[in-house]
Scaffold this motif. Structure first.
Motif, PDB file in Angstrom:
ATOM      1  N   VAL A 255       0.863  -1.188   0.000  1.00  0.00           N
ATOM      2  CA  VAL A 255       0.000   0.000   0.000  1.00  0.00           C
ATOM      3  C   VAL A 255       0.898   1.237   0.000  1.00  0.00           C
ATOM      4  O   VAL A 255       2.082   1.183   0.358  1.00  0.00           O
ATOM      5  N   PRO A 256       0.363   2.389  -0.415  1.00  0.00           N
ATOM      6  CA  PRO A 256       1.173   3.612  -0.416  1.00  0.00           C
ATOM      7  C   PRO A 256       1.622   3.994   0.995  1.00  0.00           C
ATOM      8  O   PRO A 256       0.909   3.799   1.974  1.00  0.00           O
ATOM      9  N   GLY A 257       2.844   4.546   1.098  1.00  0.00           N
ATOM     10  CA  GLY A 257       3.396   5.020   2.358  1.00  0.00           C
ATOM     11  C   GLY A 257       3.836   6.466   2.243  1.00  0.00           C
ATOM     12  O   GLY A 257       3.664   7.117   1.198  1.00  0.00           O
ATOM     13  N   GLU A 258       4.429   6.999   3.320  1.00  0.00           N
ATOM     14  CA  GLU A 258       4.843   8.407   3.313  1.00  0.00           C
ATOM     15  C   GLU A 258       5.942   8.663   2.285  1.00  0.00           C
ATOM     16  O   GLU A 258       5.875   9.608   1.492  1.00  0.00           O
ATOM     17  N   LYS A 259       6.978   7.817   2.296  1.00  0.00           N
ATOM     18  CA  LYS A 259       8.104   8.017   1.366  1.00  0.00           C
ATOM     19  C   LYS A 259       8.152   6.954   0.272  1.00  0.00           C
ATOM     20  O   LYS A 259       8.616   7.188  -0.821  1.00  0.00           O
ATOM     21  N   ARG A 260       7.687   5.735   0.621  1.00  0.00           N
ATOM     22  CA  ARG A 260       7.721   4.621  -0.320  1.00  0.00           C
ATOM     23  C   ARG A 260       6.617   3.639   0.045  1.00  0.00           C
ATOM     24  O   ARG A 260       6.098   3.668   1.168  1.00  0.00           O
ATOM     25  N   PRO A 261       6.231   2.773  -0.862  1.00  0.00           N
ATOM     26  CA  PRO A 261       5.189   1.782  -0.533  1.00  0.00           C
ATOM     27  C   PRO A 261       5.625   0.914   0.643  1.00  0.00           C
ATOM     28  O   PRO A 261       6.817   0.677   0.856  1.00  0.00           O
ATOM     29  N   ARG A 262       4.650   0.464   1.377  1.00  0.00           N
ATOM     30  CA  ARG A 262       4.931  -0.373   2.547  1.00  0.00           C
ATOM     31  C   ARG A 262       4.019  -1.601   2.541  1.00  0.00           C
ATOM     32  O   ARG A 262       2.943  -1.610   1.922  1.00  0.00           O
ATOM     33  N   PHE A 263       4.454  -2.631   3.275  1.00  0.00           N
ATOM     34  CA  PHE A 263       3.674  -3.862   3.382  1.00  0.00           C
ATOM     35  C   PHE A 263       2.752  -3.779   4.598  1.00  0.00           C
ATOM     36  O   PHE A 263       3.130  -3.236   5.639  1.00  0.00           O
ATOM     37  N   ILE A 264       1.567  -4.333   4.444  1.00  0.00           N
ATOM     38  CA  ILE A 264       0.652  -4.516   5.571  1.00  0.00           C
ATOM     39  C   ILE A 264       0.145  -5.952   5.544  1.00  0.00           C
ATOM     40  O   ILE A 264       0.101  -6.597   4.488  1.00  0.00           O
ATOM     41  N   SER A 265      -0.228  -6.462   6.706  1.00  0.00           N
ATOM     42  CA  SER A 265      -0.794  -7.812   6.778  1.00  0.00           C
ATOM     43  C   SER A 265      -2.209  -7.784   6.207  1.00  0.00           C
ATOM     44  O   SER A 265      -3.020  -6.927   6.582  1.00  0.00           O
TER      45      SER A 265
END
Length: 512
Positions: free
Chosen positions: A123-133
């Motif tokens: 999912v989108p993040g502040e600086k780069r995409p991030r993983f979520i469960s």
């Protein structure tokens, strides 16, 4: 056992042998990728690829590698690889393959299904995409093996990160393999031993189950089904935990007649008597008003193999049921081990250790604690049931009621103590109003048919025949120079017993 269980001591004449054994045990293997932050470190520092590249390219490739490996393993072994969707009894599928192909050891078959399992999403993040469960629909592989030591087991593998492994082992199957190796005779039927030539030796073998080198056994199967553990994930070690453990105490009775009546009374007593406070105590938990978990009891009578009562506390529960009318099984299922406190060594974050009572762990080395705690639960539960008396001698006394009686060449039919109308007759005869002066035909007629029946002659004749059947068995006697009858001493004892047992036991027997 340091001392004799009260229940076993009380019913030792009815019990052939007792076996304490693990039943279903489910191990889970986790790579250190279960948290989103851990997966991000793996992608960024080990694989050194972009996160979107991992989720769009590498993850599907990993799934393909695992599926192709499964197909290759099945092809090399000459076994079945099957892709199925929808409802399927997987164990029945594997057992069918064993019968059809006469498989005696090794791989039985591999089943591929579509399931929703815990995974990750980018999912989108502040600086780069991030993983979520996030749960993900994915292919799941089931490897079925007939192990020469463990019996029939299966290994379940998720094909998407975090590639969780699950290994199912049955303690009764493992014990059967050990008895075959030792040359000890037994009969195993539907996951229960209905005959053991050497119960003491069987118990000694069953006690070894918790002490096996489970990390080594599980690692062997993990590497067999997941080639990624030898490739991109070779730097990681799989951590194995006990996800669920069932421990059973089986009491094998001499005959179904020895257990049937007793089990009905045990079931009734447990249903009506045991409170949530009692259930907490059986499962090793002290009563605390601050406890806000779920505690309840349920009885299931529509089971194919018998009636079952289950006492549930949060995610742990205690069950009692009969199998084939011959085995009384008490079983503890532990899904949440931290509800139990055990004396063990605990390592703290600062590197120090201490010994005290701490919540039980889920690691494979804690299986011995699972066994000790479950056995203590069974003892507390059965000892609480030891106050119930065996109704079998009473049922034997009722046989004279059921058998026909022949006097002077004339046969008088017996009574059925489980039939409501017959028990109503017994209760009417025993009515306290008849103790002083006895009873008349009219008294019984009114009690059975009511006072408004017109004309009463037919009912009077029916009552006369019933009283004659009681008189033929010397349960009632005629009062001289009157039209009244009295209940004899033996009749009062036997008829009272029939009424009492009907009210306490027969409804449960009929429902079962």
């Amino acid at each position: 056992m340091s001392t004799v269980w009260r229940f076993l001591a009380k019913y030792t004449s009815l019990i052939v042998c007792t076996l304490h054994c693990f039943d279903r045990v489910i191990f889970k293997g986790h790579l250190p990728l279960a948290a989103p932050a851990e997966l991000e470190r793996f992608v960024d520092w080990v694989l050194k690829v972009r996160r979107c590249h991992f989720i769009k390219v590498l993850a599907p490739q990993y799934a393909g590698v695992l599926v192709r490996h499964a197909q290759q393993v099945a092809r090399q072994a000459g076994r079945t690889y099957c892709y199925r969707t929808g409802a399927l009894q997987k164990d029945k599928w594997a057992e069918g393959l064993m019968r059809e192909q006469r498989i005696e050891r090794g791989l039985v078959g591999i089943l591929c299904t579509q399931e929703t399992c815990k995974s990750f999403q980018l999912v989108p993040g502040e600086k780069r995409p991030r993983f979520i469960s996030r749960p993900r629909q994915q292919r799941v592989l089931y490897y079925y093996f007939l192990d020469p030591q463990l019996g029939l087991i299966h290994v379940r593998l998720q094909t998407w990160a975090p590639f969780t492994l699950q290994v199912y082992v049955n303690g009764h199957d493992w014990l059967a393999q050990q008895l075959v190796r030792l040359g000890k005779g037994f009969v195993l039927k539907h996951n229960a031993f209905t005959q053991l030539d050497d119960p003491a030796q069987a118990q000694r073998q069953a006690d070894r189950f918790a002490k096996l080198d489970w990390p080594k056994i599980l690692k062997r199967y993990a590497q067999r089904v997941n080639p990624l553990l030898r490739q991109d994930f070779a730097c990681y070690k799989v951590r194995w935990v006990v996800d669920q453990a069932e421990f059973a105490t089986d009491l094998l009775f001499k005959s179904p007649a020895a257990l049937t009546g007793l089990y009905a009374k045990l079931l009734q007593f447990a249903t009506l008597t045991f409170t949530p406070k009692d259930i907490l105590g059986f499962l090793g938990r002290k009563w605390d008003r601050r406890f806000d978990g779920d505690v309840h009891t349920e009885v299931k009578t529509d089971r194919l193999l018998g009636t079952r009562i289950k006492h549930r506390m949060t995610r742990n529960w205690l069950k009692m049921y009969d199998k084939f009318g011959l085995i009384l099984r008490v079983e503890t299922v532990i899904n949440r081990p931290k509800e139990f406190s055990v004396f063990r060594t605990r390592r703290h974050r600062d590197g120090t250790t201490s010994q005290d009572y701490f919540p039980m762990n889920k690691d494979t080395g804690s299986l011995i604690h699972y066994q000790e705690q479950a056995l203590a639960c069974h003892r507390r539960y059965l000892d609480a049931l030891a106050v119930v008396d065996d109704p079998a001698p009473a049922y034997q006394q009722l046989r004279q009621l059921t058998e026909p009686k022949v006097i002077a060449g004339r046969s008088y039919a017996g009574f059925n103590p489980a039939r409501r109308d017959d028990v109503r007759l017994f209760a009417a005869v025993l009515d306290g109003d008849h103790i002083a002066r006895g009873f008349r035909n009219k008294d019984i007629r009114v009690a059975l048919f009511g006072a408004d029946v017109k004309p009463p002659s037919r009912q009077s004749a029916a009552v006369g025949r019933l009283v004659k059947r009681l008189h033929a068995r010397q349960l009632v006697a005629k009062i001289p120079r009157t039209r009244r009858w009295r209940v004899t001493q033996s009749g009062r004892q036997l008829l009272s017993l029939a009424v009492q047992l009907y009210r306490q036991s027969w409804p449960q027997l009929l429902a079962a």
